[in-house]
Write a protein that holds these residues in place. Sequence first.
Motif, PDB file in Angstrom:
ATOM      1  N   LEU A  24       0.830  -1.197   0.000  1.00  0.00           N
ATOM      2  CA  LEU A  24       0.000   0.000   0.000  1.00  0.00           C
ATOM      3  C   LEU A  24       0.876   1.262   0.000  1.00  0.00           C
ATOM      4  O   LEU A  24       1.776   1.398   0.816  1.00  0.00           O
ATOM      5  CB  LEU A  24      -0.855  -0.046   1.265  1.00  0.00           C
ATOM      6  CG  LEU A  24      -2.269   0.489   1.207  1.00  0.00           C
ATOM      7  CD1 LEU A  24      -3.080  -0.210   0.118  1.00  0.00           C
ATOM      8  CD2 LEU A  24      -2.929   0.314   2.559  1.00  0.00           C
ATOM      9  N   HIS A  25       0.606   2.159  -0.939  1.00  0.00           N
ATOM     10  CA  HIS A  25       1.412   3.380  -1.059  1.00  0.00           C
ATOM     11  C   HIS A  25       0.572   4.466  -1.718  1.00  0.00           C
ATOM     12  O   HIS A  25      -0.517   4.196  -2.231  1.00  0.00           O
ATOM     13  CB  HIS A  25       2.655   3.105  -1.915  1.00  0.00           C
ATOM     14  CG  HIS A  25       2.300   2.787  -3.341  1.00  0.00           C
ATOM     15  ND1 HIS A  25       1.906   1.530  -3.746  1.00  0.00           N
ATOM     16  CD2 HIS A  25       2.216   3.562  -4.449  1.00  0.00           C
ATOM     17  CE1 HIS A  25       1.618   1.552  -5.040  1.00  0.00           C
ATOM     18  NE2 HIS A  25       1.796   2.781  -5.486  1.00  0.00           N
ATOM     19  N   GLN A  26       1.104   5.676  -1.726  1.00  0.00           N
ATOM     20  CA  GLN A  26       0.496   6.783  -2.477  1.00  0.00           C
ATOM     21  C   GLN A  26       1.439   7.143  -3.614  1.00  0.00           C
ATOM     22  O   GLN A  26       2.654   7.044  -3.455  1.00  0.00           O
ATOM     23  CB  GLN A  26       0.358   8.018  -1.584  1.00  0.00           C
ATOM     24  CG  GLN A  26      -0.564   7.850  -0.409  1.00  0.00           C
ATOM     25  CD  GLN A  26      -0.419   9.005   0.569  1.00  0.00           C
ATOM     26  OE1 GLN A  26       0.602   9.128   1.255  1.00  0.00           O
ATOM     27  NE2 GLN A  26      -1.424   9.857   0.639  1.00  0.00           N
ATOM     28  N   ASP A  27       0.909   7.592  -4.744  1.00  0.00           N
ATOM     29  CA  ASP A  27       1.750   8.121  -5.820  1.00  0.00           C
ATOM     30  C   ASP A  27       1.915   9.608  -5.533  1.00  0.00           C
ATOM     31  O   ASP A  27       1.004  10.403  -5.802  1.00  0.00           O
ATOM     32  CB  ASP A  27       1.067   7.939  -7.186  1.00  0.00           C
ATOM     33  CG  ASP A  27       1.048   6.485  -7.646  1.00  0.00           C
ATOM     34  OD1 ASP A  27       1.482   5.597  -6.883  1.00  0.00           O
ATOM     35  OD2 ASP A  27       0.591   6.243  -8.778  1.00  0.00           O
ATOM     36  N   LYS A  28       3.061   9.972  -4.984  1.00  0.00           N
ATOM     37  CA  LYS A  28       3.195  11.383  -4.577  1.00  0.00           C
ATOM     38  C   LYS A  28       4.567  11.972  -4.890  1.00  0.00           C
ATOM     39  O   LYS A  28       4.943  12.987  -4.323  1.00  0.00           O
ATOM     40  CB  LYS A  28       2.847  11.558  -3.105  1.00  0.00           C
ATOM     41  CG  LYS A  28       3.655  10.703  -2.171  1.00  0.00           C
ATOM     42  CD  LYS A  28       3.287  11.002  -0.728  1.00  0.00           C
ATOM     43  CE  LYS A  28       4.209  10.226   0.182  1.00  0.00           C
ATOM     44  NZ  LYS A  28       3.830  10.287   1.570  1.00  0.00           N
ATOM     45  N   HIS A  76      -4.337   5.767  -1.021  1.00  0.00           N
ATOM     46  CA  HIS A  76      -3.427   4.621  -0.920  1.00  0.00           C
ATOM     47  C   HIS A  76      -3.919   3.485  -1.815  1.00  0.00           C
ATOM     48  O   HIS A  76      -5.122   3.271  -1.950  1.00  0.00           O
ATOM     49  CB  HIS A  76      -3.353   4.140   0.526  1.00  0.00           C
ATOM     50  CG  HIS A  76      -2.585   5.059   1.422  1.00  0.00           C
ATOM     51  ND1 HIS A  76      -3.108   6.237   1.910  1.00  0.00           N
ATOM     52  CD2 HIS A  76      -1.319   4.967   1.902  1.00  0.00           C
ATOM     53  CE1 HIS A  76      -2.193   6.833   2.666  1.00  0.00           C
ATOM     54  NE2 HIS A  76      -1.097   6.085   2.677  1.00  0.00           N
ATOM     55  N   HIS A  77      -2.977   2.767  -2.398  1.00  0.00           N
ATOM     56  CA  HIS A  77      -3.347   1.631  -3.253  1.00  0.00           C
ATOM     57  C   HIS A  77      -2.185   0.652  -3.308  1.00  0.00           C
ATOM     58  O   HIS A  77      -1.053   1.009  -2.943  1.00  0.00           O
ATOM     59  CB  HIS A  77      -3.732   2.128  -4.661  1.00  0.00           C
ATOM     60  CG  HIS A  77      -2.639   2.900  -5.324  1.00  0.00           C
ATOM     61  ND1 HIS A  77      -2.404   4.245  -5.075  1.00  0.00           N
ATOM     62  CD2 HIS A  77      -1.667   2.519  -6.193  1.00  0.00           C
ATOM     63  CE1 HIS A  77      -1.359   4.643  -5.767  1.00  0.00           C
ATOM     64  NE2 HIS A  77      -0.868   3.605  -6.460  1.00  0.00           N
ATOM     65  N   GLY A  78      -2.473  -0.547  -3.767  1.00  0.00           N
ATOM     66  CA  GLY A  78      -1.425  -1.563  -3.861  1.00  0.00           C
ATOM     67  C   GLY A  78      -1.932  -2.784  -4.600  1.00  0.00           C
ATOM     68  O   GLY A  78      -3.081  -2.822  -5.049  1.00  0.00           O
ATOM     69  N   LEU A 103       0.665   5.496 -16.087  1.00  0.00           N
ATOM     70  CA  LEU A 103       0.956   6.727 -16.827  1.00  0.00           C
ATOM     71  C   LEU A 103       0.670   7.941 -15.972  1.00  0.00           C
ATOM     72  O   LEU A 103      -0.403   8.052 -15.370  1.00  0.00           O
ATOM     73  CB  LEU A 103       0.126   6.752 -18.111  1.00  0.00           C
ATOM     74  CG  LEU A 103       0.695   5.755 -19.119  1.00  0.00           C
ATOM     75  CD1 LEU A 103      -0.348   4.850 -19.681  1.00  0.00           C
ATOM     76  CD2 LEU A 103       1.428   6.508 -20.213  1.00  0.00           C
ATOM     77  N   ARG A 104       1.647   8.833 -15.932  1.00  0.00           N
ATOM     78  CA  ARG A 104       1.545   9.984 -15.042  1.00  0.00           C
ATOM     79  C   ARG A 104       2.095  11.243 -15.701  1.00  0.00           C
ATOM     80  O   ARG A 104       2.891  11.165 -16.645  1.00  0.00           O
ATOM     81  CB  ARG A 104       2.373   9.761 -13.767  1.00  0.00           C
ATOM     82  CG  ARG A 104       2.054   8.483 -13.035  1.00  0.00           C
ATOM     83  CD  ARG A 104       2.993   8.343 -11.868  1.00  0.00           C
ATOM     84  NE  ARG A 104       2.696   7.209 -11.040  1.00  0.00           N
ATOM     85  CZ  ARG A 104       3.617   6.341 -10.583  1.00  0.00           C
ATOM     86  NH1 ARG A 104       4.883   6.504 -10.933  1.00  0.00           N
ATOM     87  NH2 ARG A 104       3.282   5.347  -9.803  1.00  0.00           N
ATOM     88  N   ARG A 105       1.698  12.368 -15.135  1.00  0.00           N
ATOM     89  CA  ARG A 105       2.376  13.613 -15.447  1.00  0.00           C
ATOM     90  C   ARG A 105       3.299  13.864 -14.264  1.00  0.00           C
ATOM     91  O   ARG A 105       2.827  14.156 -13.165  1.00  0.00           O
ATOM     92  CB  ARG A 105       1.319  14.721 -15.603  1.00  0.00           C
ATOM     93  CG  ARG A 105       1.877  16.046 -16.005  1.00  0.00           C
ATOM     94  CD  ARG A 105       2.356  15.979 -17.460  1.00  0.00           C
ATOM     95  NE  ARG A 105       2.889  17.243 -17.865  1.00  0.00           N
ATOM     96  CZ  ARG A 105       2.370  17.978 -18.844  1.00  0.00           C
ATOM     97  NH1 ARG A 105       1.326  17.532 -19.529  1.00  0.00           N
ATOM     98  NH2 ARG A 105       2.917  19.120 -19.161  1.00  0.00           N
TER      99      ARG A 105
HETATM  100 MN   LIG Z   1       0.992   3.536  -7.318  1.00  0.00          MN
END
Ligand SMILES: [Mn+2]
Length: 217
Positions: free
Chosen positions: A134-138, A190-192, A213-215
């Motif tokens: 579990l984590h955040q994309d930050k 949070h996701h994983g 895919l991210r900016r």
């Molecule tokens: Mn992620």
Amino acid sequence: MMADLLAGLEPPPAAREEIGPGALLLRGWALPRVDTLLAGVVEVAAQAPFRHMVTPGGFQMSVAMTNCGQAGWVTDRGGYRYAANDPATDRPWPALPPAFSDLAGAAAHEAGYPGFAPDACLINRYEPGARLTLHQDKDERYQGHPIVSVSLGLPAVFQFGGLKRADPIRRVSLAHGDVVVWGGPSRLFHHGILPLKEGLHPQLGATRINLTLRRAL
Ligand SMILES: [Mn+2]
Ligand SMILES: O=C(O)CCC(=O)C(=O)O
């Protein structure tokens, strides 16, 4: 008559499912483009091979990763960050295949985020047993842009929680061709991915590939 015919059949899974505020699962959405996407993955991995990176705490990740685009997500003893060059070769990451950015822009639009233009794609490769806690994309510079995540190959269980680590977690099964888009109020949820189960996918064998895919910049 119709009721008889339908009796005993499972209802088909909804094509679009809201899995959180501003978070949408688009089932099978990438299926028509799978071959092109996989060709892109092969091309990227030929220049920037998959590798198991090390967390700041010194643990080797079970997921193998590579990147394409203007910046790539990396981790080592020094921390998590985006890097313009692949640390393995010290060369810029391969360019984002147009098929990746096209799909991401279209999926984001479909989910209510028009104008999304990713500049980075993290490619995750899971084998049975591999997982992402579990984590955040930050690590992205500005978190106003959504995340577009494409699942290919073996199915996986995606965990989708909330802003706080201890928030209730929803479990969603992700299959080949599924796309998840999250942004706005859920951008930092949070996701994983739970440990991948054994299996053989007709196209990818004992593998799951995820394109995130991210900016970033
Ligand atoms: Mn992620
Ligand atoms: O593999 C997935 O579906 C999720 C990947 C992910 O969350 C990430 O790369 O940050």
